[in-house]
Design a protein around this motif. Structure first.
Motif, PDB file in Angstrom:
ATOM      1  N   PRO A  18      -1.611   2.698  -6.232  1.00  0.00           N
ATOM      2  CA  PRO A  18      -1.476   1.633  -7.227  1.00  0.00           C
ATOM      3  C   PRO A  18      -2.850   1.015  -7.508  1.00  0.00           C
ATOM      4  O   PRO A  18      -3.569   0.646  -6.578  1.00  0.00           O
ATOM      5  N   SER A  42      -0.194   0.440 -12.446  1.00  0.00           N
ATOM      6  CA  SER A  42       0.801  -0.327 -11.696  1.00  0.00           C
ATOM      7  C   SER A  42       0.968  -1.756 -12.199  1.00  0.00           C
ATOM      8  O   SER A  42       1.817  -2.486 -11.674  1.00  0.00           O
ATOM      9  N   THR A  99       0.316   4.718  -9.382  1.00  0.00           N
ATOM     10  CA  THR A  99      -0.191   4.967 -10.728  1.00  0.00           C
ATOM     11  C   THR A  99       0.072   6.435 -11.072  1.00  0.00           C
ATOM     12  O   THR A  99      -0.023   7.316 -10.218  1.00  0.00           O
ATOM     13  N   GLN A 108       4.205   0.618  -6.528  1.00  0.00           N
ATOM     14  CA  GLN A 108       4.460   1.602  -7.592  1.00  0.00           C
ATOM     15  C   GLN A 108       3.200   2.420  -7.840  1.00  0.00           C
ATOM     16  O   GLN A 108       2.202   1.895  -8.332  1.00  0.00           O
TER      17      GLN A 108
END
Length: 522
Positions: free
Chosen positions: A311, A260, A290, A288
């Motif tokens: 993340p 992220s 991973t 976001q």
């Protein structure tokens, strides 16, 4: 007793701050005072490299990772130890010292503007690829390719070095000459036949990550990278590519972790105008997830399963292996993206110890039963608690299993015999050089080595000849001290008991360093 070249004394009042100083090099090997008994079979050189020159003239580097590279060598023979060190005579080093200022930017330090360039020239440089403006300050790791030894950074350039004298042989090789890459990792993987695999990024409008194979170079080869080829090209899932420092490899698969922490390409492209460093272009996207990408080593095909998790950020994979249709991946995980900013020198010199990562295990099923309902737990290994829950067709959400409740960074294993295979033990650093850690994954326990006023670099495991047990051998670590009256030393631990069997005290500076390797005498 020690000559420590320190520019402004008030910067180094803390114990931790005292180890981030610029040391003098020791070009002529000095004999160490050995206390204890060095194993008779231990013959060779512990080679290390780190960022250790933090000032050039009146200019200062900002980040621990930015300093000019210092090569270190402990040579062990017949129970005796010698030590030597030398700054890498890179083009970056030579140009900077000649100008008496920082000439080329590093990851966390923007070089002062060239007084000979106008603002328009700096704007124009954003749209050109000036290879002379790329640093060759390779301060991260040593790698052996064929018969020769090289130092690596995170650019595509590697430098050949004489492992005995530490002389820069003035031979620089560039992977981007053969493959369109802007970066490559300093942690390649090597196979038993000597082939090397690495990863790098191509940063463009449609960026990609590439897995590269470098065949074993022949003796006397004029360029060890000339036969490099692309095994697989992985498209970036979002516009901005992920930063990464390492990758995983099992017997049949590669594992790439698209984490992220991303590189903002617009900031990167305009940093000459904004006078920003590369690290200023890093952004941790806490929303976001991973993503794990699994690639078949033989075919280069990407598995169709979409693996995601929380993340997080990491520098280092510990090991990756296969077990009963699953890929087991152990990493040193940070829960946020603060690892880079916490390692700026102004923080470290104030004695601020950043929170380190902990060892996590992810388990990735290599197949998904399409008939199973959403929400099905797909990990079928009874001895592991990591999870992978079905979220859709070929989509799994993974959650890690903590291996021990302690920090572990700069991890090392019995690489020659257990990389890509099931293993039990790993060694690492805890609390930013204050502890050495041995992790027992099977028992989920750990042992520590700690000594007051001492800071130990990455532990390197060396297996004993004809060893029958995974942890039969020694662990080597270069230890620096914060007290003028106490000498730095090479620490030799029995790997099984994790207790000291010998130390070799050195009457000169031995600074903390990042990574290294043990090169056995032939």
């Amino acid at each position: 007793m020690f000559s420590r070249k320190c520019k402004v004394d008030q910067d180094y009042k803390t114990e931790l701050g005292s180890i981030f100083q610029t040391p003098e090099e020791v070009r002529t090997p000095v004999s160490a005072n050995v206390k204890g008994e060095v194993p008779h079979w231990l013959r060779g050189s512990l080679l290390r490299v780190g960022s250790n020159m933090f000032e050039v003239g009146e200019d200062r580097y900002n980040h621990w990772f930015d300093g000019l590279a210092l090569l270190l060598r402990f040579n062990i023979s017949e129970g005796g130890v010698t030590f030597q060190s030398q700054y890498l005579r890179s083009d970056t080093y030579k140009k900077s010292l000649e100008a008496n200022r920082i000439i080329l930017s590093e990851a966390g330090t923007r070089a002062p503007p060239d007084p000979c360039k106008s603002i328009f020239q700096r704007i124009f440089s954003c749209y050109t690829d000036n290879k002379d403006a790329k640093t060759d300050n390779n301060a991260i790791s040593w790698v052996q390719l064929g018969e020769d030894f090289y130092v690596y950074g995170e650019s595509t350039r590697i430098k050949r070095v004489d492992k005995n004298s530490l002389d820069d042989l003035n031979q620089k090789f560039d992977l981007s000459k053969y493959i369109a890459l802007h970066t490559s990792t300093a942690h390649p993987h090597q196979t038993v036949n000597g082939d090397t695999y690495n990863m790098g990024s191509n940063l463009a409008l449609k960026s990609s990550y590439k897995i590269v194979k470098i065949p074993t170079p022949n003796p006397g080869c004029d360029d060890p990278l000339k036969d490099a080829s692309v095994v697989c090209s992985i498209p970036v899932s979002k516009f901005h590519p992920s930063y990464y420092h390492s990758f995983g490899m099992s017997e049949n698969y590669f594992l790439f972790t698209e984490q992220s922490l991303v590189i903002n390409l617009m900031k990167l492209k305009t940093r000459n105008i904004t006078n920003s460093s590369i690290m200023d272009c890093f952004e941790f996207r806490k929303d976001q997830p991973t993503r794990f990408i699994v690639v078949n080593r033989d075919t280069g095909e990407i598995l169709p399963i979409k693996y995601t998790t929380i993340p997080f950020f990491m520098f280092h994979h510990i090991n990756t292996y296969e077990e009963d249709g699953h890929l087991v991946a152990d990493v040193c995980g940070y829960i946020d993206g603060n690892a880079f900013p916490h390692l700026y020198l102004n923080r470290l010199r104030k004695g601020i110890v950043p929170k380190g990562p902990q060892p996590w295990r992810f388990v990735l099923p290599l197949t998904v039963d399409q008939s199973s309902p959403i929400g099905t737990e797909c990990v079928q290994l009874s001895n592991m608690t990591a999870s992978a829950v079905k979220k859709g067709d070929n989509s799994l959400y993974c959650m890690y299993e903590p291996l021990i409740d302690y920090e572990l960074e700069l991890p090392r294993i019995n690489y020659d015999h257990y990389n890509t295979k099931p293993y039990r033990y790993a060694y690492g650093m805890g609390r930013l050089f204050q502890d050495l850690v041995k992790m027992d994954i099977e028992q989920k326990t750990y042992k520590l080595w700690h000594e007051e006023h001492c800071f130990a670099s990455e532990p390197v495991f060396v297996p004993a000849p004809d060893a029958k047990q995974e942890d039969e051998g020694v662990v080597l670590s270069a230890v620096t001290t914060s007290q003028e009256s106490k000498q730095a030393f090479l620490l030799i631990l029995d790997a099984q008991s994790f207790t000291e069997i010998a130390r070799a005290e050195v009457p000169s500076d031995v600074p903390v360093s990042v990574h290294g390797m043990f090169a056995r005498d032939q």
